[in-house]
Design a protein around this motif. Structure first.
Motif, PDB file in Angstrom:
ATOM      1  N   LEU A 179       0.814  -1.212   0.000  1.00 42.47           N
ATOM      2  CA  LEU A 179       0.000   0.000   0.000  1.00 42.47           C
ATOM      3  C   LEU A 179       0.848   1.263   0.000  1.00 42.47           C
ATOM      4  O   LEU A 179       0.332   2.358   0.169  1.00 42.47           O
ATOM      5  CB  LEU A 179      -0.926   0.007   1.220  1.00 42.47           C
ATOM      6  N   GLY A 180       2.149   1.116  -0.182  1.00 39.82           N
ATOM      7  CA  GLY A 180       3.024   2.279  -0.130  1.00 39.82           C
ATOM      8  C   GLY A 180       2.908   3.197  -1.327  1.00 39.82           C
ATOM      9  O   GLY A 180       3.435   4.300  -1.328  1.00 39.82           O
ATOM     10  N   HIS A 181       2.190   2.764  -2.387  1.00 39.30           N
ATOM     11  CA  HIS A 181       2.115   3.555  -3.619  1.00 39.30           C
ATOM     12  C   HIS A 181       0.733   4.165  -3.873  1.00 39.30           C
ATOM     13  O   HIS A 181       0.623   5.278  -4.377  1.00 39.30           O
ATOM     14  CB  HIS A 181       2.498   2.680  -4.820  1.00 39.30           C
ATOM     15  N   CYS A 182      -0.334   3.417  -3.521  1.00 36.77           N
ATOM     16  CA  CYS A 182      -1.655   3.885  -3.952  1.00 36.77           C
ATOM     17  C   CYS A 182      -2.728   3.647  -2.902  1.00 36.77           C
ATOM     18  O   CYS A 182      -3.872   3.386  -3.229  1.00 36.77           O
ATOM     19  CB  CYS A 182      -2.051   3.184  -5.258  1.00 36.77           C
ATOM     20  N   ASP A 183      -2.370   3.729  -1.636  1.00 34.26           N
ATOM     21  CA  ASP A 183      -3.322   3.460  -0.563  1.00 34.26           C
ATOM     22  C   ASP A 183      -4.533   4.386  -0.627  1.00 34.26           C
ATOM     23  O   ASP A 183      -5.665   3.982  -0.383  1.00 34.26           O
ATOM     24  CB  ASP A 183      -2.609   3.610   0.786  1.00 34.26           C
ATOM     25  N   ALA A 184      -4.307   5.659  -0.962  1.00 32.63           N
ATOM     26  CA  ALA A 184      -5.392   6.650  -0.944  1.00 32.63           C
ATOM     27  C   ALA A 184      -6.460   6.360  -1.990  1.00 32.63           C
ATOM     28  O   ALA A 184      -7.622   6.711  -1.815  1.00 32.63           O
ATOM     29  CB  ALA A 184      -4.816   8.050  -1.161  1.00 32.63           C
ATOM     30  N   ASN A 185      -6.075   5.718  -3.086  1.00 36.05           N
ATOM     31  CA  ASN A 185      -7.019   5.457  -4.169  1.00 36.05           C
ATOM     32  C   ASN A 185      -7.427   3.982  -4.250  1.00 36.05           C
ATOM     33  O   ASN A 185      -7.794   3.489  -5.305  1.00 36.05           O
ATOM     34  CB  ASN A 185      -6.398   5.890  -5.503  1.00 36.05           C
ATOM     35  N   MET A 186      -7.357   3.306  -3.123  1.00 35.96           N
ATOM     36  CA  MET A 186      -7.689   1.884  -3.083  1.00 35.96           C
ATOM     37  C   MET A 186      -8.851   1.653  -2.119  1.00 35.96           C
ATOM     38  O   MET A 186      -8.873   2.197  -1.018  1.00 35.96           O
ATOM     39  CB  MET A 186      -6.468   1.076  -2.638  1.00 35.96           C
ATOM     40  N   THR A 187      -9.833   0.865  -2.547  1.00 35.06           N
ATOM     41  CA  THR A 187     -10.990   0.553  -1.726  1.00 35.06           C
ATOM     42  C   THR A 187     -10.997  -0.931  -1.395  1.00 35.06           C
ATOM     43  O   THR A 187     -10.885  -1.774  -2.288  1.00 35.06           O
ATOM     44  CB  THR A 187     -12.297   0.900  -2.463  1.00 35.06           C
ATOM     45  N   PHE A 188     -11.096  -1.248  -0.114  1.00 37.92           N
ATOM     46  CA  PHE A 188     -11.189  -2.633   0.333  1.00 37.92           C
ATOM     47  C   PHE A 188     -12.628  -2.990   0.668  1.00 37.92           C
ATOM     48  O   PHE A 188     -13.354  -2.194   1.273  1.00 37.92           O
ATOM     49  CB  PHE A 188     -10.336  -2.858   1.591  1.00 37.92           C
ATOM     50  N   LYS A 189     -13.036  -4.180   0.283  1.00 36.64           N
ATOM     51  CA  LYS A 189     -14.273  -4.768   0.771  1.00 36.64           C
ATOM     52  C   LYS A 189     -14.014  -6.252   1.010  1.00 36.64           C
ATOM     53  O   LYS A 189     -12.923  -6.756   0.724  1.00 36.64           O
ATOM     54  CB  LYS A 189     -15.426  -4.554  -0.217  1.00 36.64           C
ATOM     55  N   VAL A 190     -15.006  -6.929   1.539  1.00 34.40           N
ATOM     56  CA  VAL A 190     -14.890  -8.355   1.813  1.00 34.40           C
ATOM     57  C   VAL A 190     -15.978  -9.091   1.044  1.00 34.40           C
ATOM     58  O   VAL A 190     -17.160  -8.736   1.143  1.00 34.40           O
ATOM     59  CB  VAL A 190     -15.009  -8.632   3.333  1.00 34.40           C
ATOM     60  N   LEU A 191     -15.558 -10.079   0.258  1.00 32.75           N
ATOM     61  CA  LEU A 191     -16.523 -10.922  -0.435  1.00 32.75           C
ATOM     62  C   LEU A 191     -17.013 -11.986   0.541  1.00 32.75           C
ATOM     63  O   LEU A 191     -16.221 -12.777   1.057  1.00 32.75           O
ATOM     64  CB  LEU A 191     -15.898 -11.587  -1.660  1.00 32.75           C
ATOM     65  N   GLU A 228      -7.789   2.680  -8.423  1.00 30.59           N
ATOM     66  CA  GLU A 228      -7.720   3.558  -9.583  1.00 30.59           C
ATOM     67  C   GLU A 228      -6.318   3.594 -10.178  1.00 30.59           C
ATOM     68  O   GLU A 228      -6.101   4.123 -11.254  1.00 30.59           O
ATOM     69  CB  GLU A 228      -8.141   4.983  -9.185  1.00 30.59           C
ATOM     70  N   GLU A 229      -5.357   3.042  -9.457  1.00 37.54           N
ATOM     71  CA  GLU A 229      -3.971   3.057  -9.910  1.00 37.54           C
ATOM     72  C   GLU A 229      -3.428   1.638 -10.010  1.00 37.54           C
ATOM     73  O   GLU A 229      -4.119   0.665  -9.701  1.00 37.54           O
ATOM     74  CB  GLU A 229      -3.118   3.894  -8.939  1.00 37.54           C
ATOM     75  N   THR A 230      -2.188   1.533 -10.441  1.00 38.45           N
ATOM     76  CA  THR A 230      -1.541   0.232 -10.565  1.00 38.45           C
ATOM     77  C   THR A 230      -1.449  -0.445  -9.204  1.00 38.45           C
ATOM     78  O   THR A 230      -1.106   0.183  -8.207  1.00 38.45           O
ATOM     79  CB  THR A 230      -0.117   0.386 -11.140  1.00 38.45           C
ATOM     80  N   VAL A 231      -1.766  -1.728  -9.185  1.00 38.47           N
ATOM     81  CA  VAL A 231      -1.703  -2.499  -7.949  1.00 38.47           C
ATOM     82  C   VAL A 231      -0.349  -3.190  -7.856  1.00 38.47           C
ATOM     83  O   VAL A 231       0.111  -3.821  -8.807  1.00 38.47           O
ATOM     84  CB  VAL A 231      -2.834  -3.547  -7.903  1.00 38.47           C
ATOM     85  N   PHE A 232       0.301  -3.061  -6.707  1.00 37.89           N
ATOM     86  CA  PHE A 232       1.600  -3.685  -6.473  1.00 37.89           C
ATOM     87  C   PHE A 232       1.421  -4.872  -5.533  1.00 37.89           C
ATOM     88  O   PHE A 232       0.811  -4.740  -4.472  1.00 37.89           O
ATOM     89  CB  PHE A 232       2.584  -2.676  -5.863  1.00 37.89           C
ATOM     90  N   HIS A 233       1.970  -6.009  -5.933  1.00 37.52           N
ATOM     91  CA  HIS A 233       1.825  -7.242  -5.167  1.00 37.52           C
ATOM     92  C   HIS A 233       3.148  -7.645  -4.527  1.00 37.52           C
ATOM     93  O   HIS A 233       4.210  -7.522  -5.145  1.00 37.52           O
ATOM     94  CB  HIS A 233       1.373  -8.406  -6.063  1.00 37.52           C
ATOM     95  N   HIS A 234       3.073  -8.153  -3.300  1.00 31.23           N
ATOM     96  CA  HIS A 234       4.207  -8.888  -2.761  1.00 31.23           C
ATOM     97  C   HIS A 234       4.210 -10.256  -3.431  1.00 31.23           C
ATOM     98  O   HIS A 234       3.186 -10.940  -3.453  1.00 31.23           O
ATOM     99  CB  HIS A 234       4.077  -9.048  -1.247  1.00 31.23           C
ATOM    100  N   GLY A 235       5.337 -10.624  -3.987  1.00 34.01           N
ATOM    101  CA  GLY A 235       5.402 -11.842  -4.784  1.00 34.01           C
ATOM    102  C   GLY A 235       6.203 -12.940  -4.127  1.00 34.01           C
ATOM    103  O   GLY A 235       6.943 -12.729  -3.166  1.00 34.01           O
ATOM    104  N   ALA A 236       6.033 -14.145  -4.646  1.00 33.22           N
ATOM    105  CA  ALA A 236       6.765 -15.314  -4.170  1.00 33.22           C
ATOM    106  C   ALA A 236       7.107 -16.209  -5.350  1.00 33.22           C
ATOM    107  O   ALA A 236       6.320 -16.317  -6.296  1.00 33.22           O
ATOM    108  CB  ALA A 236       5.940 -16.080  -3.142  1.00 33.22           C
TER     109      ALA A 236
END
Length: 497
Positions: A179-191, A228-236
């Motif tokens: 969330l260090g890049h686009c936290d402000a423009n990200m919306t979380f919900k729970v399915l 609204e912006e690019t999503v960054f993932h922690h990868g493995a």
């Protein structure tokens, strides 16, 4: 791995349905986003049977566990910790607990009092208001792929949690995003998947590592995001080696989001393959964030056949078939493997694969085809309690011709044991393994991570014992250690010989 879409029917007593049973998929209700805290009847579904199963020996029962900076455990449902400059460690005030592992990937956590508890195996955080037993497991997102509709995408693992919902105030779900890049423009919900339908429910809050949700009712639940912006993932990066009688080397390389649902799917896919594979234990965490649509290249030194070399990364959580690259070398040589981002040419992940990473496992007699009588014996023993099977195994080892007991322990086994040894490891080294204090001082002088110190201590014992550094000998030395986790690991060593 391929699984049919659908949600198991709920029941009032929270009994889990069979993994193979398919039920009609509920429709996603996007018009009725329910805010956290709303009253709802308790519902439950699961991909595996659990209520009527005999638990495996318990590791701990809600006890505090010594933390370490790296996790080299070979368990199927490990949480792969991410290390990111943007994501500082949080939730420091939660009580860390290790759940009881049941069969079919189910966990059981017994909580004796009100508080906030974080599961060491899955990363889930539970806020409870009184004593409660919580049963939960990781589910596959691909089974519910038709319920995740754009612009929503998967944000973390999917879980099925079962307990008295009045005792469970909220759940914090681990997510795999930076969330260090686009936290402000990200919306979380729970399915929230119910037998009557599925809905997107509001979350209470989110942090760098978790998404908090007030419990309304219990059934398959997992975080989703809209950005609204690019999503960054922690990868493995997950490695498997094909096991056969050819002198060549063949590996599968999976690039995944740091998401337990995704990683569980990979493990099942490999398990159900027509070929036999072994997991290669290398640090899996990518040192650079992954982005959807970015291209990455696998590079081998010395050069190997890699198919495909170039990979366009996508979060494959919803895909039934998980993509991978094959790495093939004609000769069994040590080699380096790197994952490189093509635009920047920066190294995202790297590892050195040595002969010791696979040769011990290739020699394991369990990979050979068993006789009919051997299969019959295994089927008979599988119906017995774990304790009875273990006792029978101990007798077999004690009366064997000595060949099996001479199988030396591998570094992978020793690091697994090192992780389970507690703060009294120095006392164990001197009193049980007969090491000298000078040996311990030499290890501590290196000022390395505590788990590495314990590993070096075990290696010192191995060097001292030489050909007697067997699972049986180590069991004889440590059988009086009062730790369920240590005893479980030692029993596993004996069963592998």
């Amino acid at each position: 791995m391929s699984r049919g879409a659908g949600v198991a029917e709920s029941s009032d007593d929270h009994s889990a349905s069979s993994e193979e049973k398919d039920c009609p998929s509920p429709n996603l209700d996007t018009s009725k986003d329910s805010k956290s805290g709303e009253d709802s009847s308790s519902e439950s579904s699961s991909e595996s049977e659990s209520d009527n199963e005999t638990p495996k020996p318990e590791k701990t029962n809600g006890e505090l566990r010594e933390s370490s900076t790296e996790d080299a455990s070979n368990q199927e449902f490990n949480e792969i910790q991410s290390h990111c400059e943007h994501c500082n460690a949080e939730n420091k005030h939660n009580e860390l607990v290790t759940p009881r592992l049941l069969s079919r990937g189910q966990f059981l956590l017994k909580v004796d009092t009100e508080g906030t508890y974080q599961c060491m195996e899955t990363g889930l955080i539970f806020e409870v208001n009184r004593k409660v037993d919580i049963k939960y497991c990781v589910l596959s997102w691909s089974k519910y792929a038709d319920l995740v509709v754009k612009p929503w995408v998967v944000g973390g693992p999917l879980f099925d949690v079962k307990c008295d919902p009045t005792c469970l105030t909220s759940i914090h779900f681990p997510h795999s995003l930076c969330l260090g890049h686009c936290d402000a423009n990200m919306t979380f919900k729970v399915l929230h998947v119910k037998s009557t339908g599925a809905s997107l429910e509001y979350t209470v809050d989110h942090s760098a590592t978790h998404v908090k949700w007030h419990v309304s009712s219990l059934s398959p639940v997992g975080p989703v995001i809209q950005s609204e912006e690019t999503v960054f993932h922690h990868g493995a990066v997950i490695l498997y080696k094909a096991i056969d009688h050819n002198p060549s080397l063949s590996f599968r390389v999976y690039i995944a989001t740091n998401n337990e649902s995704f990683i569980k799917d990979i493990s099942k896919s490999v398990k159900h393959s027509s070929k036999k594979f072994m997991k290669i234990d290398k640090p899996p965490v990518c040192q650079k964030l992954l982005q959807n649509g970015k291209k990455y290249r696998l590079i081998s030194d010395p050069e190997a056949e890699i198919t495909p070399e170039e990979i366009e990364f996508v979060d494959g959580s919803l895909l039934k078939l998980k993509s991978y690259s094959e790495v093939y070398l004609e000769q069994p040589v040590e080699f380096k493997l790197l994952l490189v981002e093509m635009d920047s040419e920066e190294i995202v992940w790297k590892a050195k694969l040595r002969e010791c990473d696979w040769v011990q496992h290739d020699q394991n007699p369990n990979i050979s085809k068993s006789s009919t009588s051997g299969n019959r014996r295994r089927k008979m023993s599988s119906s017995l309690p774990d304790e009875v099977v273990y006792d029978k195994r101990m007798k077999q080892i004690g009366t064997s011709d000595g060949v099996k007991t001479k199988t030396l322990l591998t570094d992978t086994q020793l690091i697994n044991l090192a992780e389970k040894l507690g703060k009294e490891w120095v006392k164990i080294a001197i009193a049980n393994l007969k090491l000298k204090i000078s040996d311990i001082d030499a290890i501590l002088e290196k000022k390395e991570d505590v788990t590495i110190n314990k590993f070096r201590m075990l290696k010192k014992w191995q060097e001292k014992e030489q050909s007697n550094a067997t699972a049986q000998n180590l069991w004889n030395c440590l059988k009086n250690i009062n730790s369920v986790e240590v005893q479980d690991v030692l029993k596993g060593f004996l069963q592998e010989t």
